[in-house]
Design a protein around this motif. Structure first.
Motif, PDB file in Angstrom:
ATOM      1  N   HIS A 123       0.847  -1.203   0.000  1.00 13.10           N
ATOM      2  CA  HIS A 123       0.000   0.000   0.000  1.00 13.10           C
ATOM      3  C   HIS A 123       0.885   1.257   0.000  1.00 13.10           C
ATOM      4  N   GLU A 124       1.866   1.293   0.902  1.00 18.30           N
ATOM      5  CA  GLU A 124       2.700   2.506   0.989  1.00 18.30           C
ATOM      6  C   GLU A 124       3.540   2.684  -0.283  1.00 18.30           C
ATOM      7  N   HIS A 127       1.596   4.331  -2.981  1.00 18.29           N
ATOM      8  CA  HIS A 127       1.551   5.803  -2.875  1.00 18.29           C
ATOM      9  C   HIS A 127       2.723   6.444  -3.618  1.00 18.29           C
ATOM     10  N   GLU A 152      -6.348   6.901  -1.147  1.00 20.89           N
ATOM     11  CA  GLU A 152      -6.163   5.754  -0.255  1.00 20.89           C
ATOM     12  C   GLU A 152      -6.796   4.476  -0.823  1.00 20.89           C
ATOM     13  N   TYR A 224     -11.174   3.512   5.147  1.00 21.49           N
ATOM     14  CA  TYR A 224     -10.300   2.807   4.200  1.00 21.49           C
ATOM     15  C   TYR A 224     -11.038   1.658   3.512  1.00 21.49           C
TER      16      TYR A 224
HETATM   17 ZN   LIG Z   1      -2.197   5.246   2.495  1.00 22.98          ZN
END
Ligand SMILES: [Zn+2]
Length: 279
Positions: A123-124, A127, A152, A224
């Motif tokens: 996930h990070e 980004h 997100e 989320y």
């Molecule tokens: Zn995030």
């Protein structure tokens, strides 16, 4: 400090406080460079503290390295990306903080999350791959931010897709192991009193500022999960490459482009999604 000021400060401690999870990043990097160790793969570099063993780090790299490669394959390389194609640096730090990306090919993850199996490794990194250099023309005021449900929800979607491609799961801090689980979990969470307050922020331009405070843990699981659910709905209506391509637009142009792609207003797309979830 006056009595009133002390009482005021005391009440702020009881009630929500702003969070700034990146303010200690420079010291996290310095601590790791001084006391930690580094392991490098083809697509990722992991800096880790002495609390993790070299073999634990090697096991993490075995999963993260093909994961980052898979993210690049799914997202592609584009002229709007702020992060050049290359290795993503993971700083695993022993202090407790909200995992985050930096927009500079580096992500920061707490070892507490590594240990509890809920670290948002992919996930990070997503980004980073979606960090866009497209901005609105400066108006002198604060810059317009991209919709949080999209910034997100899309990394949640892409990270789970790539993990599934590679035969593992990334449940993340909010325990959503796969995309197919998001609708039911969103519905369940959105029906709680805290969760219900998050629904108006998914698929709209409103930003849930409470997520940037110490009350985050009450509301983030719903926000989320429902953002992932809505992105999954949009992928079905549009397609993933077009959603990624939204980041080639300046923040204020994203919704207009999305509506053009979906053939409906964002409000209509959102209403259809809510109906599907019976929310
Ligand atoms: Zn995030």
């Amino acid at each position: 400090m006056t009595v009133a000021a002390i009482l005021f400060a005391g009440s702020l401690l009881v009630f929500q406080q702003p969070l700034n999870w990146s303010k200690d990043d420079a010291s996290r990097v310095a601590t790791l460079q001084k006391d930690g160790a580094r392991i490098e793969g083809e697509h990722a570099i992991i800096w880790y503290p002495p609390s993790l063993s070299p073999s634990e780090a090697a096991d993490l790299l075995k999963r993260i390295d093909p994961g980052v490669a898979g993210l690049w394959r799914r997202v592609g390389t584009h002229d709007w990306q702020a992060v050049p194609k290359g290795k993503i640096i993971y700083y695993l730090s022993d202090d407790v903080f909200v995992s985050h990306a930096s927009g500079r090919s580096a992500v920061f993850i707490s070892t507490a999350r590594v240990r509890d199996g809920r670290a948002p490794f992919l996930h990070e990194a997503t980004h980073e791959l979606l960090a866009s250099n497209r901005r609105d023309p400066s108006s002198g005021g604060p810059p317009t931010l991209r919709p949080l449900w999209l910034t997100e929800g899309l990394p949640d979607y892409i990270s789970r897709l790539v993990a599934a491609d590679l035969g593992f799961t990334e449940s993340g801090p909010f325990d959503v192991p796969m995309i197919a689980a998001a609708d039911a979990l969103c519905t369940e969470r959105a029906r709680t009193p805290d969760g219900a307050t998050m629904v108006p922020y998914v698929g709209t331009n409103q930003r849930p500022e409470v997520l940037f405070t110490t009350d985050r843990s009450r509301f983030a699981p719903t926000f989320y999960t429902c953002s992932l659910s809505f992105v999954n709905y949009l992928v079905g209506q549009i397609n993933l490459n077009e959603l990624v391509d939204l980041f080639s637009y300046a923040p204020t142009d994203m919704n207009g482009r999305l509506q053009k792609l979906g053939g409906k207003t964002l409000a209509d797309l959102r209403a259809a999604w809510l109906r599907r979830l019976q929310l």
